[in-house]
Enzyme design. Structure first.
Site, PDB file in Angstrom:
ATOM      1  CE  LYS A 214      -4.335  -1.798   1.835  1.00 27.74           C
ATOM      2  NZ  LYS A 214      -5.352  -1.755   2.909  1.00 27.74           N
ATOM      3  NE  ARG A 248      -8.010  -8.440   1.156  1.00 25.70           N
ATOM      4  CZ  ARG A 248      -7.719  -7.609   0.152  1.00 25.70           C
ATOM      5  NH1 ARG A 248      -6.765  -6.686   0.296  1.00 25.70           N
ATOM      6  NH2 ARG A 248      -8.372  -7.682  -0.995  1.00 25.70           N
TER       7      ARG A 248
END
Length: 268
Positions: A214, A248
């Protein structure tokens, strides 16, 4: 949901526009390769998503989202019955179909029930674990909603309120996801990570962390999502040391190795 050892959840994006281009799977052969890679690398769950939640992603209809995820769900049910599956959706009816028609084990909702008022009732009826994530607004507007009075207190109060509503609805198997990258600035993401352990201890729920490649990583270090594997591994390791029960990720092998090392350090 009891998690004796942290579980690695491999991301299966059946979208054309996920923020990390390397995760997009656009045809049946690519989906099969991705599933096989997740399993071969030690993943314990496949998270199937058909709606990109990056800030500038286009909205898609429920019909389009279902047409993206259904072939992958069918393949998982038929050809890979040994792997647990979660469905990444904020739409209650799509979650219902995934569970009832394809045996999906977990509902992973980025909106915490705020984008479909039927979600909590649906989860209660289906009686499956529910991932409750923190977000403000919707994916297209979330980065306009980063004005917290006190980030940690505000997020904690959000979860406390949602958990009460869920339990009153008959949902008790809840996994908490702090929502890294969702309605949070770079600095707020790192503040949230510093206090991660408080979420698992105070809320008494399993904790899911999703920071894979991210912008909180490459926004700090430079480069882009493609350059963020090492930063992802560092943050996943920190998360495991501070209460994470599920990771995740795009890069399953690296996360599985982190779990093995941290489990060895903790338990011998």
């Amino acid at each position: 949901m009891v998690l004796d050892t942290p579980v690695v959840m491999g991301i299966l994006n059946v979208t054309p526009d996920s923020f990390y281009a390397g995760s997009r799977q656009q045809n049946e052969a690519a989906v099969a390769r991705r599933i096989e890679a997740i399993i071969a690398e030690g993943g314990g769950m496949v998270d199937v998503g058909g709606y990109s939640s990056r800030p500038d992603a286009a909205d898609v209809s429920a019909g389009e989202e279902w047409s993206r995820v259904e072939p992958a769900l069918k393949m998982l049910q038929c050809d890979y019955p040994g792997i647990a599956v979660s469905i990444d959706t904020f739409r209650a009816d799509l979650a219902r179909r995934a569970v009832e028609e394809y045996g999906v084990a977990v509902i992973n909702d980025i909106s915490g029930g705020s984008m479909d008022e039927s979600m909590f009732e649906t989860v209660a009826r289906l009686n499956v674990p529910y991932v409750l994530m923190h977000m403000r607004g919707v994916p297209q507007t979330m980065q306009q909603h980063t004005d917290y009075r006190n980030l940690i207190e505000d997020v904690m109060l959000y979860f406390a309120g949602k958990l009460r509503t869920l339990r009153l609805s008959g949902v008790n198997d809840v996994i908490i996801d702090p929502g890294f990258g969702f309605a949070k600035t770079l600095d707020q993401n790192y503040e949230l990570m510093r206090y991660l352990n408080e979420f698992s201890t105070m809320l008494e729920c399993p904790l899911l962390v999703g920071i894979s490649r991210k912008s909180m990583i490459y926004g700090l270090l430079g480069g882009a999502a493609d350059d963020s594997l090492n930063g992802t591994a560092v943050l996943n390791t920190f998360a495991l040391l501070n209460g994470a029960d599920l990771l995740r990720v795009h890069d399953v092998k690296a996360a599985v190795e982190a779990v093995k090392i941290i489990t060895k350090l903790k338990h011998g």
